[in-house]
Design a protein around this motif. Sequence first.
Motif, mmCIF file in Angstrom:
data_model
loop_
_atom_site.group_PDB
_atom_site.id
_atom_site.type_symbol
_atom_site.label_atom_id
_atom_site.label_comp_id
_atom_site.label_asym_id
_atom_site.label_seq_id
_atom_site.Cartn_x
_atom_site.Cartn_y
_atom_site.Cartn_z
ATOM 1 N N LEU A 38 0.855 -1.190 0.000
ATOM 2 C CA LEU A 38 0.000 0.000 0.000
ATOM 3 C C LEU A 38 0.885 1.231 0.000
ATOM 4 C CD1 LEU A 38 -2.954 1.173 0.439
ATOM 5 C CD2 LEU A 38 -2.430 1.100 2.890
ATOM 6 N N THR A 39 0.574 2.207 -0.865
ATOM 7 C CA THR A 39 1.352 3.439 -0.892
ATOM 8 C C THR A 39 1.184 4.211 0.415
ATOM 9 O OG1 THR A 39 -0.468 4.679 -1.892
ATOM 10 C CG2 THR A 39 1.129 3.672 -3.401
ATOM 11 N N GLN A 40 2.118 5.117 0.683
ATOM 12 C CA GLN A 40 2.009 5.957 1.875
ATOM 13 C C GLN A 40 0.755 6.823 1.829
ATOM 14 O OE1 GLN A 40 5.557 8.212 2.692
ATOM 15 N NE2 GLN A 40 6.885 6.408 2.614
ATOM 16 N N GLN A 41 0.317 7.164 0.616
ATOM 17 C CA GLN A 41 -0.887 7.980 0.459
ATOM 18 C C GLN A 41 -2.167 7.148 0.541
ATOM 19 O OE1 GLN A 41 1.648 7.793 -1.801
ATOM 20 N NE2 GLN A 41 2.753 9.644 -1.187
ATOM 21 N N GLY A 42 -2.039 5.828 0.453
ATOM 22 C CA GLY A 42 -3.198 4.951 0.545
ATOM 23 C C GLY A 42 -4.045 4.888 -0.705
ATOM 24 N N ASP A 43 -3.547 5.434 -1.816
ATOM 25 C CA ASP A 43 -4.365 5.503 -3.025
ATOM 26 C C ASP A 43 -4.082 4.369 -4.004
ATOM 27 O OD1 ASP A 43 -1.815 6.418 -3.571
ATOM 28 O OD2 ASP A 43 -2.465 7.980 -4.957
ATOM 29 N N ARG A 44 -3.034 3.568 -3.768
ATOM 30 C CA ARG A 44 -2.690 2.488 -4.683
ATOM 31 C C ARG A 44 -2.258 1.247 -3.906
ATOM 32 N NH1 ARG A 44 0.778 5.877 -9.319
ATOM 33 N NH2 ARG A 44 -1.045 6.896 -10.243
ATOM 34 N N VAL A 45 -2.681 0.111 -4.422
ATOM 35 C CA VAL A 45 -2.295 -1.171 -3.849
ATOM 36 C C VAL A 45 -1.668 -2.017 -4.951
ATOM 37 C CG1 VAL A 45 -3.123 -3.328 -2.837
ATOM 38 C CG2 VAL A 45 -4.047 -1.161 -2.029
ATOM 39 N N ALA A 46 -0.577 -2.693 -4.632
ATOM 40 C CA ALA A 46 0.088 -3.588 -5.582
ATOM 41 C C ALA A 46 -0.007 -5.019 -5.074
ATOM 42 C CB ALA A 46 1.556 -3.196 -5.760
ATOM 43 N N LEU A 47 -0.185 -5.957 -6.007
ATOM 44 C CA LEU A 47 -0.250 -7.368 -5.675
ATOM 45 C C LEU A 47 0.145 -8.180 -6.907
ATOM 46 C CD1 LEU A 47 -3.132 -8.609 -7.080
ATOM 47 C CD2 LEU A 47 -4.076 -7.129 -5.322
ATOM 48 N N VAL A 48 0.392 -9.473 -6.696
ATOM 49 C CA VAL A 48 0.678 -10.388 -7.798
ATOM 50 C C VAL A 48 -0.438 -11.411 -7.852
ATOM 51 C CG1 VAL A 48 2.289 -12.106 -8.721
ATOM 52 C CG2 VAL A 48 3.165 -10.054 -7.589
ATOM 53 N N ALA A 49 -1.054 -11.574 -9.030
ATOM 54 C CA ALA A 49 -2.207 -12.448 -9.188
ATOM 55 C C ALA A 49 -1.902 -13.617 -10.109
ATOM 56 C CB ALA A 49 -3.402 -11.648 -9.739
ATOM 57 N N GLN A 50 -2.725 -14.665 -9.978
ATOM 58 C CA GLN A 50 -2.668 -15.839 -10.858
ATOM 59 C C GLN A 50 -1.269 -16.450 -10.903
ATOM 60 O OE1 GLN A 50 -5.528 -17.034 -11.969
ATOM 61 N NE2 GLN A 50 -6.558 -15.280 -11.053
ATOM 62 N N GLY A 51 -0.753 -16.768 -9.720
ATOM 63 C CA GLY A 51 0.580 -17.340 -9.638
ATOM 64 C C GLY A 51 0.667 -18.755 -10.195
ATOM 65 N N GLN A 52 1.735 -19.012 -10.890
ATOM 66 C CA GLN A 52 2.021 -20.338 -11.431
ATOM 67 C C GLN A 52 3.408 -20.764 -10.984
ATOM 68 O OE1 GLN A 52 1.496 -19.695 -15.660
ATOM 69 N NE2 GLN A 52 -0.649 -20.318 -15.579
ATOM 70 N N GLY A 53 3.541 -22.033 -10.574
ATOM 71 C CA GLY A 53 4.802 -22.519 -10.056
ATOM 72 C C GLY A 53 5.875 -22.634 -11.116
ATOM 73 N N VAL A 54 7.093 -22.257 -10.754
ATOM 74 C CA VAL A 54 8.254 -22.373 -11.630
ATOM 75 C C VAL A 54 9.341 -23.118 -10.860
ATOM 76 C CG1 VAL A 54 9.945 -21.158 -13.052
ATOM 77 C CG2 VAL A 54 7.672 -20.159 -12.699
ATOM 78 N N GLN A 55 9.778 -24.240 -11.403
ATOM 79 C CA GLN A 55 10.780 -25.072 -10.735
ATOM 80 C C GLN A 55 12.186 -24.747 -11.221
ATOM 81 O OE1 GLN A 55 10.323 -27.873 -8.304
ATOM 82 N NE2 GLN A 55 12.467 -27.185 -8.149
ATOM 83 N N PHE A 56 13.112 -24.583 -10.267
ATOM 84 C CA PHE A 56 14.514 -24.374 -10.579
ATOM 85 C C PHE A 56 15.341 -25.432 -9.850
ATOM 86 C CE2 PHE A 56 12.609 -20.150 -11.050
ATOM 87 C CZ PHE A 56 13.065 -19.793 -12.310
ATOM 88 N N SER A 57 16.543 -25.686 -10.350
ATOM 89 C CA SER A 57 17.413 -26.667 -9.721
ATOM 90 C C SER A 57 18.832 -26.124 -9.632
ATOM 91 C CB SER A 57 17.411 -27.985 -10.512
ATOM 92 O OG SER A 57 17.856 -27.786 -11.844
ATOM 93 N N GLU A 58 19.585 -26.697 -8.691
ATOM 94 C CA GLU A 58 21.003 -26.344 -8.468
ATOM 95 C C GLU A 58 21.232 -24.834 -8.314
ATOM 96 O OE1 GLU A 58 23.445 -28.138 -11.457
ATOM 97 O OE2 GLU A 58 22.765 -30.159 -11.004
ATOM 98 N N PRO A 59 20.748 -24.238 -7.242
ATOM 99 C CA PRO A 59 20.017 -24.822 -6.121
ATOM 100 C C PRO A 59 18.528 -24.993 -6.435
ATOM 101 C CG PRO A 59 20.361 -22.501 -5.742
ATOM 102 C CD PRO A 59 21.104 -22.827 -6.998
ATOM 103 N N SER A 60 17.908 -25.925 -5.738
ATOM 104 C CA SER A 60 16.507 -26.225 -5.975
ATOM 105 C C SER A 60 15.603 -25.160 -5.357
ATOM 106 C CB SER A 60 16.169 -27.598 -5.384
ATOM 107 O OG SER A 60 14.808 -27.905 -5.568
#
Length: 322
Positions: A152-174
Motif C-alpha cells: 500500500l502506498t504511503q498515500q493509501g491511493d494504490r495497492v500492488a499485488l501479484v495475481a494468478q501465480g504459477q509454479g516455476v521449478q529451478f534446480s542447483e540450487p533447488s
Amino acid sequence: MVVSRLPARFSRLLFHRRSLWLRCTVMGIGLVTTSPSTPPSVQREPVEAPAAVQFAMPASGAILINEPSSGLQSAHLPTLQSSVLRAGQKGGLPIFSIAGPDLRGQVAFIVNDMLRERHELHLMAASGHETTVFARAGDALWEHAVGDHLALTQQGDRVALVAQGQGVQFSEPSAYLYEGTLEIWNTDRKQRLVPGVRALDDTLAWFPDGHRLAFTALMDPIEAAALHGRHVAARDAFAVSTLGWSRVPVVQILDVDTGLVTAAHVGQRPTLSPDGRTLLVRDFDLHWRALDLSTNVSRPVSAPSAMFPGAIGFADSETVLY
C-alpha cells in the motif's frame, strides 16, 4: 521475548501474516546499519528485554500482526501497547495478506473464501470502516489466485499485488517459486491502473512518491549476468548460485504512470528506505546488498544471525529491522 531498541524516525513496519517465526516461543528483531561509514565489525545486536518494554529511543509507528483467532492487531511504538484493528472472524472470512498502515492509518488486506473460491481486496480506514476495492473468483491459498505479498502506498491511493501465480521449478540450487501478473489498483476509483507485467510473488515496495514500485521478476540469464557484473565484484558470492538458472530473479522498478520497467539489481525481496534513496536486496543464500539509487553503487550489508525471509523494513534511512 527478544526485542531491539529502535532509532528515531521509525516510519512503519509490516509483519506478513505468513511470517511463521512470529509464533515461535522466542522472537528476535535485529538492527543493522546500511551506512558505509560503519565498520563491518560494529553491529547492533538484539538485546534482552521484558515483553512490556519501553523503547529508550524515540520511535513512532506500528507493527501489524494478523492472527486468525485474535484478529488483526497493531503494536504501537514505542510502548508496544497493542490494539485490535479487526476482530478475529468466527466462521467468517480469514485475512490472507496485509499491507500498511499508510500515513492516515489505513490498512489494506486480502480476505479469502476458500470454500466459494473467491477473494476480496479491502481497504480499512483508521475508524474501522471497510471498503471493498474488488471481489473476484479464485482461491488465494490453493489456487494462488493472489499472492502472499501486498503493498500500500504511503498515500493509501494504490495497492500492488501479484495475481494468478504459477509454479516455476529451478534446480542447483533447488527452488519452487510462484510467478504471476503484477497488478496495481487505484483504491479511490476501484480500478486497475496498468497492464500487468510478469512478477514473482515476492516483496513489493512503493517509493515515497507512490508512482514507482520495486518488485522482483525473472530475467534472461545473459542480461542478468551483465547487470550483476555492474554491481558485484567477481570475488563476491552475492547471487552467484542463481546466475545459472534458466531465468534469474532481478529486482526491477515500475513507473506506474508510464509503464516503464527498469532492471535495478540482481536479487529479490526489495526493501526501500523511507526517503526512497536506498534499495536493499537479498539473494537466495541470504546475502544482502544495499543499492544507492542516486549513484547506482551497490555495497554488501552484514546482518548477523539473519534468517528467512530477511529484512522487514527500514527504521530510518540507514537502519534496517530484520
